[in-house]
Design a protein around this motif. Sequence first.
Motif, PDB file in Angstrom:
ATOM      1  N   MET A   1       0.840  -1.194   0.000  1.00 17.20           N
ATOM      2  CA  MET A   1       0.000   0.000   0.000  1.00 17.20           C
ATOM      3  C   MET A   1       0.877   1.246   0.000  1.00 17.20           C
ATOM      4  SD  MET A   1      -3.023   1.125   2.657  1.00 17.20           S
ATOM      5  CE  MET A   1      -4.049  -0.292   2.226  1.00 17.20           C
ATOM      6  N   LYS A   2       0.438   2.270  -0.749  1.00 10.55           N
ATOM      7  CA  LYS A   2       1.139   3.549  -0.771  1.00 10.55           C
ATOM      8  C   LYS A   2       0.547   4.455   0.309  1.00 10.55           C
ATOM      9  CE  LYS A   2       1.591   3.120  -5.790  1.00 10.55           C
ATOM     10  NZ  LYS A   2       1.129   3.672  -7.094  1.00 10.55           N
ATOM     11  N   PHE A   3       1.400   5.347   0.841  1.00 12.17           N
ATOM     12  CA  PHE A   3       0.955   6.243   1.897  1.00 12.17           C
ATOM     13  C   PHE A   3       1.214   7.693   1.508  1.00 12.17           C
ATOM     14  CE2 PHE A   3       1.704   2.223   3.935  1.00 12.17           C
ATOM     15  CZ  PHE A   3       0.601   2.084   4.775  1.00 12.17           C
ATOM     16  N   GLY A   4       0.193   8.531   1.704  1.00 14.19           N
ATOM     17  CA  GLY A   4       0.316   9.956   1.443  1.00 14.19           C
ATOM     18  C   GLY A   4      -0.167  10.756   2.638  1.00 14.19           C
ATOM     19  N   MET A   5       0.076  12.071   2.583  1.00 13.52           N
ATOM     20  CA  MET A   5      -0.383  12.972   3.636  1.00 13.52           C
ATOM     21  C   MET A   5      -1.232  14.074   3.019  1.00 13.52           C
ATOM     22  SD  MET A   5       2.656  13.293   6.425  1.00 13.52           S
ATOM     23  CE  MET A   5       3.820  14.151   5.367  1.00 13.52           C
ATOM     24  N   THR A   6      -2.335  14.368   3.665  1.00 14.86           N
ATOM     25  CA  THR A   6      -3.263  15.364   3.151  1.00 14.86           C
ATOM     26  C   THR A   6      -3.144  16.687   3.900  1.00 14.86           C
ATOM     27  OG1 THR A   6      -5.554  15.730   2.493  1.00 14.86           O
ATOM     28  CG2 THR A   6      -5.196  14.728   4.651  1.00 14.86           C
ATOM     29  N   LEU A   7      -3.937  17.686   3.467  1.00 15.40           N
ATOM     30  CA  LEU A   7      -3.930  19.022   4.057  1.00 15.40           C
ATOM     31  C   LEU A   7      -2.536  19.625   4.047  1.00 15.40           C
ATOM     32  CD1 LEU A   7      -6.326  18.427   7.091  1.00 15.40           C
ATOM     33  CD2 LEU A   7      -6.887  19.518   4.928  1.00 15.40           C
ATOM     34  N   ALA A   8      -1.761  19.308   2.995  1.00 18.30           N
ATOM     35  CA  ALA A   8      -0.362  19.721   2.956  1.00 18.30           C
ATOM     36  C   ALA A   8      -0.200  21.234   2.898  1.00 18.30           C
ATOM     37  CB  ALA A   8       0.328  19.072   1.753  1.00 18.30           C
ATOM     38  N   ASN A   9      -1.158  21.937   2.290  1.00 18.97           N
ATOM     39  CA  ASN A   9      -1.043  23.387   2.136  1.00 18.97           C
ATOM     40  C   ASN A   9      -1.892  24.140   3.160  1.00 18.97           C
ATOM     41  OD1 ASN A   9      -3.385  22.436   0.839  1.00 18.97           O
ATOM     42  ND2 ASN A   9      -3.479  24.188  -0.549  1.00 18.97           N
ATOM     43  N   THR A  10      -1.922  23.631   4.402  1.00 14.95           N
ATOM     44  CA  THR A  10      -2.669  24.289   5.476  1.00 14.95           C
ATOM     45  C   THR A  10      -1.779  24.402   6.707  1.00 14.95           C
ATOM     46  OG1 THR A  10      -3.573  22.218   6.365  1.00 14.95           O
ATOM     47  CG2 THR A  10      -4.846  23.305   4.640  1.00 14.95           C
ATOM     48  N   GLY A  11      -2.298  25.065   7.724  1.00 15.25           N
ATOM     49  CA  GLY A  11      -1.570  25.164   8.987  1.00 15.25           C
ATOM     50  C   GLY A  11      -0.208  25.820   8.811  1.00 15.25           C
ATOM     51  N   PRO A  12       0.828  25.281   9.451  1.00 13.95           N
ATOM     52  CA  PRO A  12       2.159  25.895   9.359  1.00 13.95           C
ATOM     53  C   PRO A  12       2.761  25.820   7.966  1.00 13.95           C
ATOM     54  CG  PRO A  12       2.260  23.793  10.518  1.00 13.95           C
ATOM     55  CD  PRO A  12       0.815  24.118  10.364  1.00 13.95           C
TER      56      PRO A  12
ATOM     57  N   ALA B   1       8.603  14.580   4.789  1.00 19.20           N
ATOM     58  CA  ALA B   1       7.752  13.498   4.277  1.00 19.20           C
ATOM     59  C   ALA B   1       8.498  12.669   3.249  1.00 19.20           C
ATOM     60  CB  ALA B   1       6.483  14.093   3.667  1.00 19.20           C
ATOM     61  N   GLU B   2       9.240  13.327   2.358  1.00 19.82           N
ATOM     62  CA  GLU B   2      10.007  12.596   1.352  1.00 19.82           C
ATOM     63  C   GLU B   2      11.089  11.744   1.998  1.00 19.82           C
ATOM     64  OE1 GLU B   2      11.239  13.875  -2.923  1.00 19.82           O
ATOM     65  OE2 GLU B   2      12.740  14.705  -1.558  1.00 19.82           O
ATOM     66  N   ALA B   3      11.800  12.295   2.978  1.00 14.23           N
ATOM     67  CA  ALA B   3      12.868  11.556   3.648  1.00 14.23           C
ATOM     68  C   ALA B   3      12.326  10.341   4.396  1.00 14.23           C
ATOM     69  CB  ALA B   3      13.616  12.476   4.604  1.00 14.23           C
ATOM     70  N   ALA B   4      11.096  10.460   4.908  1.00  9.83           N
ATOM     71  CA  ALA B   4      10.483   9.359   5.649  1.00  9.83           C
ATOM     72  C   ALA B   4       9.911   8.273   4.746  1.00  9.83           C
ATOM     73  CB  ALA B   4       9.382   9.900   6.555  1.00  9.83           C
ATOM     74  N   GLY B   5       9.869   8.523   3.439  1.00  8.71           N
ATOM     75  CA  GLY B   5       9.405   7.509   2.503  1.00  8.71           C
ATOM     76  C   GLY B   5       7.958   7.600   2.097  1.00  8.71           C
ATOM     77  N   PHE B   6       7.288   8.710   2.431  1.00 10.18           N
ATOM     78  CA  PHE B   6       5.915   8.865   1.959  1.00 10.18           C
ATOM     79  C   PHE B   6       5.896   8.993   0.443  1.00 10.18           C
ATOM     80  CE2 PHE B   6       5.020   9.667   6.343  1.00 10.18           C
ATOM     81  CZ  PHE B   6       3.692   9.300   6.506  1.00 10.18           C
ATOM     82  N   GLU B   7       4.851   8.447  -0.160  1.00  5.14           N
ATOM     83  CA  GLU B   7       4.739   8.437  -1.618  1.00  5.14           C
ATOM     84  C   GLU B   7       4.212   9.744  -2.159  1.00  5.14           C
ATOM     85  OE1 GLU B   7       1.839   7.595  -5.125  1.00  5.14           O
ATOM     86  OE2 GLU B   7       1.377   8.052  -3.043  1.00  5.14           O
ATOM     87  N   SER B   8       3.356  10.464  -1.390  1.00  2.58           N
ATOM     88  CA  SER B   8       2.671  11.624  -1.958  1.00  2.58           C
ATOM     89  C   SER B   8       2.246  12.615  -0.887  1.00  2.58           C
ATOM     90  CB  SER B   8       1.441  11.181  -2.769  1.00  2.58           C
ATOM     91  OG  SER B   8       0.612  10.324  -2.004  1.00  2.58           O
ATOM     92  N   LEU B   9       2.105  13.880  -1.317  1.00  2.35           N
ATOM     93  CA  LEU B   9       1.516  14.946  -0.526  1.00  2.35           C
ATOM     94  C   LEU B   9       0.265  15.427  -1.252  1.00  2.35           C
ATOM     95  CD1 LEU B   9       4.614  17.148   0.418  1.00  2.35           C
ATOM     96  CD2 LEU B   9       3.315  15.663   1.944  1.00  2.35           C
ATOM     97  N   TRP B  10      -0.778  15.786  -0.484  1.00  2.87           N
ATOM     98  CA  TRP B  10      -2.056  16.156  -1.084  1.00  2.87           C
ATOM     99  C   TRP B  10      -2.513  17.503  -0.546  1.00  2.87           C
ATOM    100  CZ3 TRP B  10      -4.321  13.116  -4.849  1.00  2.87           C
ATOM    101  CH2 TRP B  10      -3.668  11.898  -5.073  1.00  2.87           C
ATOM    102  N   THR B  11      -2.787  18.414  -1.469  1.00  3.90           N
ATOM    103  CA  THR B  11      -3.257  19.747  -1.127  1.00  3.90           C
ATOM    104  C   THR B  11      -4.779  19.810  -1.161  1.00  3.90           C
ATOM    105  OG1 THR B  11      -3.127  20.412  -3.454  1.00  3.90           O
ATOM    106  CG2 THR B  11      -1.165  20.807  -2.081  1.00  3.90           C
ATOM    107  N   VAL B  12      -5.305  20.915  -0.644  1.00  3.83           N
ATOM    108  CA  VAL B  12      -6.754  21.164  -0.705  1.00  3.83           C
ATOM    109  C   VAL B  12      -6.979  22.509  -1.396  1.00  3.83           C
ATOM    110  CG1 VAL B  12      -7.304  19.770   1.309  1.00  3.83           C
ATOM    111  CG2 VAL B  12      -6.718  22.188   1.611  1.00  3.83           C
TER     112      VAL B  12
ATOM    113  N   VAL C   1      -4.295   7.978   2.498  1.00  6.05           N
ATOM    114  CA  VAL C   1      -3.857   9.345   2.752  1.00  6.05           C
ATOM    115  C   VAL C   1      -4.227   9.693   4.192  1.00  6.05           C
ATOM    116  CG1 VAL C   1      -4.092  11.754   2.070  1.00  6.05           C
ATOM    117  CG2 VAL C   1      -4.185   9.960   0.332  1.00  6.05           C
ATOM    118  N   THR C   2      -3.242  10.194   4.951  1.00  2.00           N
ATOM    119  CA  THR C   2      -3.468  10.497   6.355  1.00  2.00           C
ATOM    120  C   THR C   2      -2.888  11.861   6.684  1.00  2.00           C
ATOM    121  OG1 THR C   2      -3.239   9.608   8.596  1.00  2.00           O
ATOM    122  CG2 THR C   2      -1.337   9.366   7.122  1.00  2.00           C
ATOM    123  N   TYR C   3      -3.011  12.268   7.948  1.00  2.28           N
ATOM    124  CA  TYR C   3      -2.496  13.566   8.385  1.00  2.28           C
ATOM    125  C   TYR C   3      -1.757  13.364   9.701  1.00  2.28           C
ATOM    126  CZ  TYR C   3      -2.198  18.585   9.038  1.00  2.28           C
ATOM    127  OH  TYR C   3      -1.736  19.855   9.193  1.00  2.28           O
TER     128      TYR C   3
END
Length: 282
Positions: free
Chosen positions: A1-12, A26-37, A259-261
């Motif tokens: 399974m691939k793992f991504g992180m969402t809400l990338a363009n929010t908060g800090p 995120a890239e160094a940790a091996g995540f496959e993708s970042l997701w913006t809103v 995709v998680t946060y």
Amino acid sequence: MKFGMTLANTGPQVEGGGAIAYAQAAEAAGFESLWTVEHVVVPEGYASPYPYSDDGKMPGKRDDIDIPDPLIWMAFAAAATSEIKLGTGILIVPQRNPVVTAKAIATLDRLSGGRVLLGIGAGWLAEEFDALGASFADRGDVTDDYLAAYQSLWRDEVCSYSGEHVSFDRVYCRPQPVGPVPIVVGGDSKRAARRAGEYGDAFFPVSGDFEEMTALFDHAKRCAERAGRDPEQLDFMTQGPGTPEFIERAAGAGITRLVTYPMSRSKFDDFSRDVITAYADA
């Protein structure tokens, strides 16, 4: 399974330093993708019900939150990374000029070396459509029309397209993307599932109900088959916690990307990096 992180363009991450630190960690940790809103504007006191919460309000419960333009944020993050994929989760297709948008996406894909994942949706916030002078009532039909136009502009040497909401004849749209830009269709409706089957490379419901999602996945596959496409080439993804239990259930439902946060929403610090690393190792 691939793992991504969402809400990338929010908060800090709305600030340059936070965006770069987040993307690089995120890239160094091996995540496959970042997701913006995306929301171009959020009308004060909007009445349209947000479909993914019980109270009908977006996360944060405020109307005045910072939401940078997703494509510009992705271009900024792409310049500071080399491998992680960059996705829109989602881009509100019927609010944007389709030819200008196709050009921007293709440009970003070329500059990033083919790392764009185009998550799309038809939108839910009627007051935002009003502010932009866009039609809310026929947004579903407009979305389908614009997606077909995107694909023509990205694929054809000399592009012609004639639809109800957009048309052009024998135009060059350069640069073209590195390859076909994957289209990820978001939504929890049968209309969204049909759109994924007819136009998409992946389907992204977020209801959290695995029975409902499985039924929608099956519908998307049937629609792909009716459209003359290979239903087995359609990927399925969702959003949720990165716990072993949730991952196991998601995998059993046929989900191929989660995709998680995982980070602190108040700042990007050593704790956030530790959390990102823990998710990547899970």
